[in-house]
Design a protein around this motif. Structure first.
Motif, mmCIF file in Angstrom:
data_model
loop_
_atom_site.group_PDB
_atom_site.id
_atom_site.type_symbol
_atom_site.label_atom_id
_atom_site.label_comp_id
_atom_site.label_asym_id
_atom_site.label_seq_id
_atom_site.Cartn_x
_atom_site.Cartn_y
_atom_site.Cartn_z
ATOM 1 N N TRP A 48 0.798 -1.321 0.034
ATOM 2 C CA TRP A 48 0.047 -0.001 0.155
ATOM 3 C C TRP A 48 0.911 1.264 0.175
ATOM 4 N N LEU A 49 1.869 1.117 0.655
ATOM 5 C CA LEU A 49 3.006 2.374 0.639
ATOM 6 C C LEU A 49 3.633 2.481 -0.717
ATOM 7 N N VAL A 50 3.835 1.538 -1.350
ATOM 8 C CA VAL A 50 4.443 1.515 -2.722
ATOM 9 C C VAL A 50 3.333 1.987 -3.670
ATOM 10 N N LEU A 51 1.969 1.464 -3.440
ATOM 11 C CA LEU A 51 0.821 2.053 -4.285
ATOM 12 C C LEU A 51 0.700 3.495 -4.159
ATOM 13 N N GLY A 52 0.671 4.110 -3.141
ATOM 14 C CA GLY A 52 0.678 5.449 -2.599
ATOM 15 C C GLY A 52 1.669 5.966 -3.357
ATOM 16 N N ILE A 53 2.876 5.852 -3.359
ATOM 17 C CA ILE A 53 3.949 6.482 -3.943
ATOM 18 C C ILE A 53 3.692 6.414 -5.631
ATOM 19 N N GLU A 54 3.217 5.460 -6.195
ATOM 20 C CA GLU A 54 2.932 5.241 -7.500
ATOM 21 C C GLU A 54 1.924 6.111 -7.953
ATOM 22 N N ALA A 55 0.850 6.347 -7.189
ATOM 23 C CA ALA A 55 -0.303 7.336 -7.393
ATOM 24 C C ALA A 55 -0.034 8.850 -7.251
ATOM 25 N N ILE A 56 1.059 9.217 -6.252
ATOM 26 C CA ILE A 56 1.569 10.519 -6.408
ATOM 27 C C ILE A 56 2.392 10.926 -7.370
ATOM 28 N N ALA A 57 3.265 9.671 -8.056
ATOM 29 C CA ALA A 57 4.079 9.832 -9.327
ATOM 30 C C ALA A 57 3.219 10.079 -10.463
ATOM 31 N N LEU A 58 1.950 9.292 -10.442
ATOM 32 C CA LEU A 58 1.083 9.445 -11.741
ATOM 33 C C LEU A 58 0.683 10.814 -11.743
ATOM 34 N N ALA A 59 0.095 11.351 -10.558
ATOM 35 C CA ALA A 59 -0.702 12.630 -10.368
ATOM 36 C C ALA A 59 0.315 13.541 -10.868
ATOM 37 N N GLY A 60 1.741 13.513 -10.339
ATOM 38 C CA GLY A 60 2.868 14.383 -10.908
ATOM 39 C C GLY A 60 2.896 14.199 -12.103
ATOM 40 N N VAL A 61 2.981 13.368 -13.120
ATOM 41 C CA VAL A 61 3.100 13.251 -14.517
ATOM 42 C C VAL A 61 1.847 13.817 -15.051
ATOM 43 N N VAL A 62 0.802 13.410 -14.833
ATOM 44 C CA VAL A 62 -0.589 13.866 -15.470
ATOM 45 C C VAL A 62 -0.358 15.712 -15.341
ATOM 46 N N VAL A 63 -0.227 16.073 -14.286
ATOM 47 C CA VAL A 63 -0.242 17.502 -13.997
ATOM 48 C C VAL A 63 0.996 18.147 -14.985
ATOM 49 N N SER A 64 2.220 17.745 -14.780
ATOM 50 C CA SER A 64 3.341 18.127 -15.581
ATOM 51 C C SER A 64 2.987 18.069 -17.302
ATOM 52 N N ILE A 65 2.289 16.979 -17.616
ATOM 53 C CA ILE A 65 1.836 16.891 -19.057
ATOM 54 C C ILE A 65 1.043 18.024 -19.257
ATOM 55 N N LEU A 66 -0.163 18.286 -18.531
ATOM 56 C CA LEU A 66 -0.917 19.060 -18.825
ATOM 57 C C LEU A 66 -0.650 20.594 -18.915
ATOM 58 N N THR A 67 0.328 20.751 -18.089
ATOM 59 C CA THR A 67 1.047 22.308 -17.989
ATOM 60 C C THR A 67 2.380 22.610 -18.737
ATOM 61 N N LEU A 68 2.848 21.461 -19.650
ATOM 62 C CA LEU A 68 3.978 21.487 -20.177
ATOM 63 C C LEU A 68 4.387 22.755 -21.324
ATOM 64 N N HIS A 69 3.208 22.757 -22.074
ATOM 65 C CA HIS A 69 3.385 23.954 -23.260
ATOM 66 C C HIS A 69 2.480 25.085 -22.759
ATOM 67 N N ARG A 70 3.241 26.014 -22.726
ATOM 68 C CA ARG A 70 2.602 27.471 -22.693
ATOM 69 C C ARG A 70 2.485 28.045 -24.016
ATOM 70 N N ARG A 71 1.155 28.922 -24.402
ATOM 71 C CA ARG A 71 1.155 29.504 -25.748
ATOM 72 C C ARG A 71 1.830 30.754 -25.457
ATOM 73 N N ARG A 72 2.622 31.428 -26.313
ATOM 74 C CA ARG A 72 3.321 32.495 -26.409
ATOM 75 C C ARG A 72 2.463 33.564 -26.892
ATOM 76 N N THR A 73 2.446 34.780 -26.380
ATOM 77 C CA THR A 73 1.427 35.463 -26.861
ATOM 78 C C THR A 73 2.451 36.811 -27.170
ATOM 79 N N ILE A 74 2.127 37.627 -28.398
ATOM 80 C CA ILE A 74 2.696 38.635 -28.805
ATOM 81 C C ILE A 74 1.892 39.857 -28.683
ATOM 82 N N GLU A 75 2.365 41.049 -27.741
ATOM 83 C CA GLU A 75 1.452 42.032 -27.689
ATOM 84 C C GLU A 75 2.160 43.235 -27.854
#
Length: 75
Positions: A48-75
């Motif tokens: 269960w401890l390893v499962l918790g570690i893997e769940a935290i790692a999965l959440a980190g990967v998902v959040v990182s992938i979703l915020t990986l690209h930022r759109r540049r704006t030219i103003e």
């Protein structure tokens, strides 16, 4: 003439670092079960401890992938 659609996306270095750290945590979790059992934990609590570690790692990967690209704006 260049439009805003021609501007490439910028990488977020914070998200890239989070992705690398989360991946490292996930790799550690793959080999952590025998380590936790060597400290005297029974199989089920160590699992269960390893499962918790893997769940935290999965959440980190998902959040990182979703915020990986930022759109540049030219103003």
């Amino acid at each position: 003439m260049s439009t805003a659609d021609d501007v490439p996306d910028s990488l977020s270095y914070q998200s890239l670092a989070g992705l690398l750290l989360s991946t490292g945590l996930a790799i550690f979790g793959l080999f952590a079960l025998p380590l936790f059992q060597s400290f005297g934990l029974a199989f089920r609590p160590a699992f269960w401890l390893v499962l918790g570690i893997e769940a935290i790692a999965l959440a980190g990967v998902v959040v990182s992938i979703l915020t990986l690209h930022r759109r540049r704006t030219i103003e």
